[in-house]
Structures are given as structure tokens and as C-alpha cells.
Design an enzyme around this catalytic site. Structure first.
Site, PDB file in Angstrom:
ATOM      1  N   GLU A 135      32.477 -17.024   7.507  1.00 47.22           N
ATOM      2  CA  GLU A 135      32.631 -18.332   8.148  1.00 47.22           C
ATOM      3  C   GLU A 135      33.276 -18.193   9.519  1.00 47.22           C
ATOM      4  O   GLU A 135      34.401 -17.703   9.625  1.00 47.22           O
ATOM      5  CB  GLU A 135      33.494 -19.259   7.279  1.00 47.22           C
ATOM      6  CG  GLU A 135      33.690 -20.624   7.902  1.00 47.22           C
ATOM      7  CD  GLU A 135      34.624 -21.515   7.105  1.00 47.22           C
ATOM      8  OE1 GLU A 135      34.594 -22.734   7.315  1.00 47.22           O
ATOM      9  OE2 GLU A 135      35.390 -20.984   6.269  1.00 47.22           O
ATOM     10  N   GLU A 232      35.936 -30.642   2.969  1.00 43.85           N
ATOM     11  CA  GLU A 232      37.131 -29.858   3.279  1.00 43.85           C
ATOM     12  C   GLU A 232      37.888 -30.556   4.399  1.00 43.85           C
ATOM     13  O   GLU A 232      37.834 -30.160   5.562  1.00 43.85           O
ATOM     14  CB  GLU A 232      36.756 -28.427   3.688  1.00 43.85           C
ATOM     15  CG  GLU A 232      37.972 -27.514   3.780  1.00 43.85           C
ATOM     16  CD  GLU A 232      37.633 -26.128   4.308  1.00 43.85           C
ATOM     17  OE1 GLU A 232      38.253 -25.161   3.834  1.00 43.85           O
ATOM     18  OE2 GLU A 232      36.775 -26.017   5.195  1.00 43.85           O
TER      19      GLU A 232
END
Length: 250
Positions: A135, A232
Site C-alpha cells: 500500500e 478506514e
């Protein structure tokens, strides 16, 4: 109907992980994911997952020392990095979790790139049926992190050509690092293993800010994305008071 995953690193973070899983189920989430579950007995976590029927989508390798934000791109720290990869994969196996995000860390340069590639090869060899995710993190929240743009992660994935190595496309991070989220999704969704959302710039609930997630989610629908999308986000309120977006975006 769209499906959403609760990231329990931020949502219900004031509760033990098994209780947070139960809260996510009660709130109507379709899956869960977390950051670092290692202080919690995996048997208790697995019991909560089995009880609720929620799949566990992902967890992270540990970040290392303060400020490091991961170990796998740190030259000379390969043994530690691989210990943490092993720990993450063992925990994932214990709770039947589908993916492990291998955190790169704050590092730059050719030696860091070589270390990261070698550690990802190790992770992919070790992972079995578990997906390995990488990521890019934006440089405001994670200064000096090895990757900040989806293009950088895509180049690594292409070079290594491992079928179980995928991109974690966090729309929040990619909007902060240059935007153009729609075209980036269209370009990189074929190598994407998970998508996450939060408001920009405050990383709050995904119903305000620079990104119109009604549009982003429609784009994902049109491209055939049918997996749960990770929520998130951070909010100072109790999580149960923040969930109006969940019904609106379904």
C-alpha cells in the site's frame, strides 16, 4: 447491494478486537479488517468471526520502532522483517484471514528497493492462499514512506510478477498524493486486492470532503468490483454515531 468492511484499527478501536468484530456485525458491516491484532488471542478472534459469520479481509505486519512504519524496505533488517512476515501469516492462518499487508517502512533508494523486493518474494513464497498486499501511503501522514503513489506499487508488482501480490488502493492516500482517483482506479483495478475509503483531507467519514464517493463507488460498480470496500476512517465520536454514511452509500 454494495458491501463494506469495517477497519477495526480505527472503528470501535476502544474495544477488544473480538467485541469490535461483534459491533461491526451489529452495525451491518459485511466484513472486517484490522491493523495489528497481535495482542489479542487468535482463538478468541476466530470465535468472534465464526459467531458473526464475518470474513477477516486483512491485517498488517508490525511497524517496527517508532517512526519506521514497517521493516521490509529497510536494508540490513531482513531477518526482523521476515520474522514479522511470518508472525502476520501465522496469525492470518489462525483466524482464516485473506490478506496480509506487508509494510515497507520509511526508506528510499536502490538498497531499500532491493530489500523490499526480496522480502516480498519471501512473503509470496510463504503465503500459500493468502494474498500479499502493498500500500502506498501519503507523505503527509507517513513522511518518507517507501511508496506514496499507486504507480510505484504497480511497478513493483509488475516486476515481481507474483500472482498473490496485489495493490491495496486506498482512495484517501491516492487523492492526497495527486488525485485523479477515477483514472487511477480504472488503470490499477486489475492488480488491486483491496480498496479502502475515507474523506479527504480529514480522513473522516466518507460522506464529505474532496472525493465524491457516490461517484467513486459507481465507477467501481461499473468495473465489476464486487468485494467489500474497506472503511478506514477516523472520527472523534463513538463509532456507532458515525455510521449514517453506511446506509447512504450502499
Amino acid at each position: 447491494m454494495r458491501r463494506f468492511s469495517a477497519n477495526l484499527g480505527f472503528l470501535w478501536a476502544d474495544r477488544p478486537l473480538p467485541d469490535a468484530i461483534r459491533a461491526a456485525h451489529a452495525a451491518g458491516f459485511d466484513a472486517v479488517e484490522c491493523h495489528w491484532p497481535y495482542d489479542h488471542d487468535p482463538a478468541a478472534v476466530r470465535d468472534a468471526l465464526d459467531e458473526t459469520g464475518l470474513p477477516a479481509l486483512g491485517l498488517n505486519t508490525l511497524r517496527g520502532r517508532p517512526g519506521e512504519n514497517g521493516l521490509s524496505a529497510l536494508p540490513g533488517r531482513e531477518a526482523e522483517a521476515r520474522d514479522e512476515i511470518d508472525r502476520a501469516l501465522d496469525y492470518a492462518a489462525a483466524i482464516d484471514c485473506g490478506a496480509v499487508h506487508v509494510m515497507a517502512g520509511a526508506a528510499q533508494g536502490d538498497a531499500a528497493a532491493a530489500a523490499f523486493r526480496a522480502n516480498l518474494d519471501y512473503a509470496c513464497d510463504r503465503a500459500g492462499d493468502v494474498t500479499i498486499l502493498i500500500e502506498p501511503l501519503n507523505h503527509h501522514d507517513a513522511p518518507g514512506y517507501f511508496m506514496s503513489r499507486a504507480e510505484e506499487a504497480a511497478a513493483i508488482i509488475e516486476r515481481l510478477a507474483r500472482p498473490n501480490l496485489r495493490l491495496m488502493f486506498d482512495c484517501y492516500h491516492q487523492q492526497v498524493m495527486g488525485g485523479d482517483v477515477t483514472r487511477r482506479l480504472e488503470r490499477f483495478l486489475p492488480i488491486t486486492g483491496h480498496v479502502q475509503i475515507a474523506a479527504v483531507p480529514d480522513r473522516g467519514t466518507p460522506d464529505h470532503g474532496e472525493l465524491d464517493y457516490r461517484h467513486i463507488l459507481t465507477v467501481l460498480d461499473s468495473m465489476g468490483w464486487d468485494r467489500p470496500i474497506g472503511a478506514e476512517y477516523r472520527d472523534a465520536r463513538p463509532t456507532d454515531e458515525t455510521l449514517g454514511w453506511l446506509t447512504a452509500l450502499r
